[in-house]
Motif scaffolding. Structure first.
Motif, short mmCIF file in Angstrom:
data_model
loop_
_atom_site.label_atom_id
_atom_site.label_comp_id
_atom_site.label_asym_id
_atom_site.label_seq_id
_atom_site.Cartn_x
_atom_site.Cartn_y
_atom_site.Cartn_z
N ASP A 335 45.12 36.82 34.59
CA ASP A 335 44.76 38.14 34.07
C ASP A 335 43.49 38.08 33.23
OD1 ASP A 335 46.99 39.34 35.22
OD2 ASP A 335 48.25 38.94 33.47
N LYS A 338 41.10 40.95 32.23
CA LYS A 338 41.54 41.99 31.29
C LYS A 338 41.12 41.67 29.84
CE LYS A 338 45.67 43.09 34.04
NZ LYS A 338 47.15 43.14 34.02
N ASP A 341 38.77 43.99 28.11
CA ASP A 341 39.42 45.25 27.74
C ASP A 341 40.22 45.10 26.45
OD1 ASP A 341 38.37 46.42 30.02
OD2 ASP A 341 40.15 46.00 31.22
#
Length: 347
Positions: A335, A338, A341
């Motif tokens: 992941d 991400k 973010d």
């Protein structure tokens, strides 16, 4: 040959949060546990090709003290401070103009400051070949990385020939592809990752900028009488923002017919995720990487732990555990896209 190396070091490295931050981004960190920061490793790999007195660093004003501390051998007047980030085309135009004013026959390599190259001898040989070519030709040579997987996170270069170590004409630059397209690029063989490394002589880069990015070239030309004078900082502060905010890829590379590529397997990575940092670091028998602080990982596999203090990590497989200044990240390595973010949400 009058060779110069321009290192672009203004990025904030948000994909490796929380260790890489706007206050101390990844190019100034020892992310791989080698005892050298990424920008120091960048200098190291180009030293066989260029005298340290011909290195230049373009960075943000806020990072100038860090650059001077980590690279004291580089002349202070070669550390160029951008008053604000305008992407790579204005950065390159500024540095190239300054070099041209005192070195009209210079041959220039432009490189990011935050990548990893494991096969440094092969890399140096390729750059040496490119420099020899641009010294004699009105051409730009970019470096292509032989892909070893269908990567969707990189742009690609389509070459006229798939022969590695040879300078070939560039047919097209390709944006970051979807998975199916990346698999096609890998199978076809004449597509290479775009490493963002360029080689040219000063006459070529200035003529290409005038032709394809005339507004940027114009701003730099209007400021240039102040270069190498006490007024330079003031003039930059007043006019650098007038440069279009655009990458050199969009401004010049995708428009020019003078682009060539030299490709190879250099053990290259842009270290754009925690997964990449783990891959290029020294692992233990269980595939774990522990950098910084005093940490233990028991019953863990395929993890990376990078903390400033101490951490005890147990029973994880394929995770990153990172901490700096009270900010903590625990997530699956898969992941990794991400992370940027997360950093934005926790500002």
């Amino acid at each position: 040959m009058d060779t110069h190396v321009v290192i672009m070091a203004g990025g904030i490295g948000s994909r490796l949060w929380p260790v890489s931050t706007p206050e101390m981004p990844k190019q100034f960190l020892d992310l791989l546990g080698t005892g050298r920061t990424l920008i120091q490793m960048t200098v190291d790999r180009f030293l066989p090709l260029c005298d340290i007195g011909n290195f230049w660093v373009v960075t943000s004003e806020r990072y100038v003290p860090i650059v001077m501390s980590q690279l004291p051998e580089i002349p202070s007047e070669h550390i160029l401070a951008e008053p604000e980030p305008r992407n790579t085309a204005p950065c390159i135009a500024y540095a190239s103009c300054k070099i041209a004013m005192r070195h009209p026959d210079a041959n220039i390599v432009v490189t990011p400051s935050d990548a990893c190259v494991l096969k440094t001898d092969a890399f140096a040989a390729a750059i040496r070949t490119a420099l020899g070519y641009t010294a004699e030709n009105d051409a730009i040579v970019t470096v292509g990385i032989a892909p070893d997987r269908p990567e969707t996170g990189y742009g690609y270069i389509m070459a006229s020939d798939k022969t590695e170590g040879k300078i070939n004409k560039v047919i097209a630059f390709k944006e970051k592809p979807d998975r199916a397209t990346a698999e096609f690029y890998l199978s076809e063989g004449s597509y290479f990752w775009n490493a963002g490394i360029f080689v040219w002589n000063v006459r070529t880069v200035e003529s290409q900028l005038r032709k394809y990015a005339p507004s940027i070239a114009g701003v730099i030309a209007r400021m240039s009488p102040a270069f190498y004078t006490p007024e330079e900082k003031h003039v930059l502060a007043g006019h650098f923002h007038e440069c279009e905010k655009i990458s050199i890829d969009y401004a010049v590379m995708e428009k020019s017919d003078a682009i060539h590529v030299i490709s190879g397997d250099f053990g290259w990575s842009d270290l754009g995720s925690w997964s990449a940092v783990r891959k290029y670091s020294r692992m233990d028998a269980d595939g774990n990487v522990i950098i910084g602080g005093k940490s233990v990982a028991e019953g863990c596999r395929n993890c990376i732990v990078n903390v400033s203090g101490a951490a005890a990590v147990s029973g994880l497989d394929g995770y990153v555990v990172a901490e700096r200044n009270g900010r903590i990240l625990v997530c699956r390595l898969e992941d990794g896209q991400k992370v940027k973010d997360y950093a934005e949400k926790l500002k």
